[in-house]
Design a protein around this motif. Structure first.
Motif, PDB file in Angstrom:
ATOM      1  N   VAL A  67       0.785  -1.301  -0.004  1.00 47.42           N
ATOM      2  CA  VAL A  67      -0.053   0.027   0.163  1.00 47.42           C
ATOM      3  C   VAL A  67       0.782   1.320   0.036  1.00 47.42           C
ATOM      4  CG1 VAL A  67      -1.552   1.360   1.346  1.00 47.42           C
ATOM      5  CG2 VAL A  67      -2.019  -1.105   1.022  1.00 47.42           C
ATOM      6  N   LEU A  68       1.890   1.373   0.978  1.00 48.51           N
ATOM      7  CA  LEU A  68       2.777   2.460   1.057  1.00 48.51           C
ATOM      8  C   LEU A  68       3.509   2.761  -0.298  1.00 48.51           C
ATOM      9  CD1 LEU A  68       3.905   2.203   4.648  1.00 48.51           C
ATOM     10  CD2 LEU A  68       1.933   3.544   3.700  1.00 48.51           C
ATOM     11  N   GLN A  69       4.019   1.594  -1.088  1.00 49.34           N
ATOM     12  CA  GLN A  69       4.740   1.645  -2.106  1.00 49.34           C
ATOM     13  C   GLN A  69       3.977   2.180  -3.119  1.00 49.34           C
ATOM     14  OE1 GLN A  69       5.902  -2.402  -2.737  1.00 49.34           O
ATOM     15  NE2 GLN A  69       7.687  -2.284  -1.108  1.00 49.34           N
ATOM     16  N   GLN A  70       2.577   1.966  -3.176  1.00 50.89           N
ATOM     17  CA  GLN A  70       1.745   2.811  -4.275  1.00 50.89           C
ATOM     18  C   GLN A  70       1.256   4.040  -3.867  1.00 50.89           C
ATOM     19  OE1 GLN A  70      -1.584  -0.054  -4.565  1.00 50.89           O
ATOM     20  NE2 GLN A  70      -0.378  -1.618  -5.561  1.00 50.89           N
ATOM     21  N   ALA A  71       1.402   4.284  -3.021  1.00 49.99           N
ATOM     22  CA  ALA A  71       1.151   5.830  -2.585  1.00 49.99           C
ATOM     23  C   ALA A  71       1.933   6.947  -3.275  1.00 49.99           C
ATOM     24  CB  ALA A  71       1.261   5.975  -1.089  1.00 49.99           C
ATOM     25  N   GLU A  72       1.077   7.884  -3.539  1.00 57.65           N
ATOM     26  CA  GLU A  72       1.412   9.229  -4.289  1.00 57.65           C
ATOM     27  C   GLU A  72       1.345  10.386  -3.491  1.00 57.65           C
ATOM     28  OE1 GLU A  72      -1.137   9.429  -7.694  1.00 57.65           O
ATOM     29  OE2 GLU A  72      -0.842   7.341  -8.111  1.00 57.65           O
ATOM     30  N   VAL A  73       1.657  10.404  -2.252  1.00 58.78           N
ATOM     31  CA  VAL A  73       1.682  11.311  -1.238  1.00 58.78           C
ATOM     32  C   VAL A  73       2.735  10.973  -0.321  1.00 58.78           C
ATOM     33  CG1 VAL A  73      -0.864  11.692  -1.535  1.00 58.78           C
ATOM     34  CG2 VAL A  73       0.021  10.484   0.350  1.00 58.78           C
TER      35      VAL A  73
END
Length: 401
Positions: A375-381
Motif C-alpha cells: 500500500v505504501l509503495q503505491q502511495a502518491e503522497v
C-alpha cells in the motif's frame, strides 16, 4: 573364550565407542550452530517481530524449519487488544499506535469512495487488522456487531469506532444466526444507514470479521473501473437441484442461552414472488450505490426479501437473484479458504476468507506486513511515520482507548 574371539570383541567395543564419540561431537556442533543462529535473529524487521527470512520463505512457498517457527511463535505473541481497552487515551494516540492511514494515498482514490459493511461477533484483534487494512478517510464503514456478542466486546469496538468520523455502528443490530435470515438483515440494516451518510460512495463491499484484502484500495478501484464500471459483482448460477430444499421448505431460527441454529419445518413455501427465478451464489458482493437504492425501494426487492425470511441462508440467493433483474452478472470475486501465503498473494481475487490469527498468527502477520508495504509503495503522497508497522516496541498493537 579364545584369543581370536577376545580380539574381535575388543575391536567391536572400540568401534562402538568411536561411533558414540563422533555422534556426540556432531550433535553438539549442530545444536550449538542452531542456538547461535536463533540468538542472531533481529528483534524487528520489515515483516514483523521475527526473522525476515522466514516470511520470505513462506511467500515463496517454502516450509520453515520447526525451530524457527517455534521461535517466531514466541516472539510475535502479543497481548490481547482488549487487555488495555479501558485505559484512558486520546484518539490521536490510538490512531497512530494502531497505524491507521489518515490521508488519501492518491488523487484517484480520493475521488472514488467505497463503502464497507463489516459483520463481526468475535476476535477483536482480527477485526482491527482488517479495519486498518481497508481504512482510508475518504471511505465509509458500517460495522454490524452481533447482538449476542459479549458486552465487553461491543464496548471495545465502540471505543475504537468513536475515534473516526467515517466509521459507525449499525443503528439496528441482529441476533445473527449462521445461515439464517438475520445474517441478510444485518447487511440490509447497514445499507439503510449508508444511503443516508454524507459521503457519496460509489460501491459497497460486504465483509465478515475474518476476511482480509489481497488487493490494495487503489487496485480494487482500478479493477472496478476497468472491467465492471456501473455493474455489480455478484457471482452465482441458477439454483442447483440439490440446493432447492433451501427455498422449498420453511426454516426457522433458534436462539437461546448462547445456542443458535436454523432448522427446517414440514411446511412447504409458496413460489417466489413476481415469478422470479431463484439464483444461487455467494453471500459476498460489490454493489453500486444505485443498486443498493433499488434494493431498498423496489417492490420486487421488498417482496423477495419478505419471501426469503424463512429460507435457508437467504444471503446466498437474494443478491444474485436481484442482480439478474438488472442484467449484470459476474463470477469473479471472493475466495474461501486460508490457503498458503504464496497462493493468496498470487490470487486474482480481491479478498480472502477466512483467517484465524490465534491459530495461525504467522500467516496473518506476514500477510499484513506485506500488504501494508505494498500500500505504501503505491502511495502518491508523502508518507507519515506511523503508517509503517516497524516499531521498536514489540507490543505496539495494544489498543489503549
Amino acid at each position: 573364550m579364545n584369543q581370536l574371539d577376545a580380539t574381535k570383541s575388543g575391536f567391536l567395543v572400540c568401534i562402538g565407542v568411536c561411533i558414540f564419540i563422533l555422534t556426540f561431537i556432531y550433535l553438539r556442533n549442530t545444536f550449538s550452530k542452531e542456538s547461535s543462529e536463533q540468538k542472531s535473529f533481529p528483534d524487528t524487521s520489515e515483516c514483523g517481530f521475527y526473522p525476515d527470512e522466514l516470511c520470505s520463505a513462506l511467500f515463496m512457498g517454502k516450509s520453515a524449519a520447526p525451530q524457527i517457527g517455534h521461535f517466531c511463535q514466541q516472539i510475535i505473541h502479543q497481548p490481547e487488544m482488549s487487555d488495555c481497552i479501558q485505559t484512558s487515551c486520546n484518539c490521536s494516540t490510538v490512531i497512530k499506535s494502531l497505524h491507521f492511514i489518515t490521508r488519501p494515498l492518491s488523487e484517484e482514490e480520493g475521488n472514488f469512495s467505497l463503502a464497507y459493511i463489516i459483520t463481526i461477533h468475535k476476535e477483536l484483534e482480527m477485526f482491527v487488522k482488517l479495519l486498518r487494512a481497508i481504512y482510508l478517510p475518504q471511505n465509509v464503514y458500517c460495522i454490524h456487531i452481533d447482538e449476542k456478542s459479549p458486552q465487553d466486546y461491543k464496548t471495545s469496538v465502540q471505543s475504537l469506532v468513536n475515534c473516526f468520523e467515517n466509521i459507525f455502528i449499525s443503528s439496528k443490530r441482529e441476533n445473527v444466526v449462521y445461515a439464517g435470515f438475520s445474517r441478510l438483515q444485518a447487511d440490509i440494516n447497514c445499507m439503510k444507514d449508508l444511503v443516508n451518510v454524507k459521503t457519496q460512495w460509489n460501491y459497497v463491499i460486504n465483509l465478515c470479521g475474518q476476511d482480509y484484502p489481497i488487493k490494495t484500495n487503489k487496485e480494487i478501484i482500478q479493477y472496478i473501473k476497468s472491467k465492471w464500471n456501473n455493474k455489480n459483482i455478484t457471482p452465482g448460477v441458477v439454483q442447483p437441484p440439490h440446493m432447492k430444499h433451501r427455498t422449498h421448505l420453511s426454516y426457522k431460527e433458534y436462539v437461546h442461552s448462547g445456542t443458535s441454529y436454523v432448522y427446517p419445518t414440514k411446511n412447504l413455501k409458496d413460489d417466489p414472488p413476481h415469478n422470479l427465478t431463484i439464483y444461487f451464489g455467494t453471500a459476498y458482493y460489490v454493489l453500486t450505490r444505485k443498486f443498493v437504492e433499488f434494493t431498498l425501494t423496489d417492490v420486487r426487492a421488498k417482496d423477495l426479501l419478505e419471501w426469503s425470511k424463512d429460507t435457508y441462508s437467504p444471503d446466498e440467493h437474494y443478491w444474485v437473484t436481484l442482480n439478474r433483474l438488472n442484467g449484470h452478472y459476474i463470477r469473479d470475486i471472493c475466495v474461501y479458504g486460508l490457503g498458503d501465503l504464496q497462493w493468496i498473494i498470487e490470487s486474482p481475487h480481491l479478498f480472502a476468507n477466512k483467517f484465524e490469527p490465534k491459530t495461525y498468527p504467522l500467516v496473518m502477520d506476514c500477510l499484513e506486513r506485506r500488504y501494508r508495504l505494498k500500500v505504501l509503495q503505491q502511495a502518491e503522497v508523502p508518507l507519515e511515520p506511523h503508517w509503517y508497522f516497524q516499531e521498536n516496541n514489540h507490543f505496539n498493537m495494544k489498543l489503549n482507548v
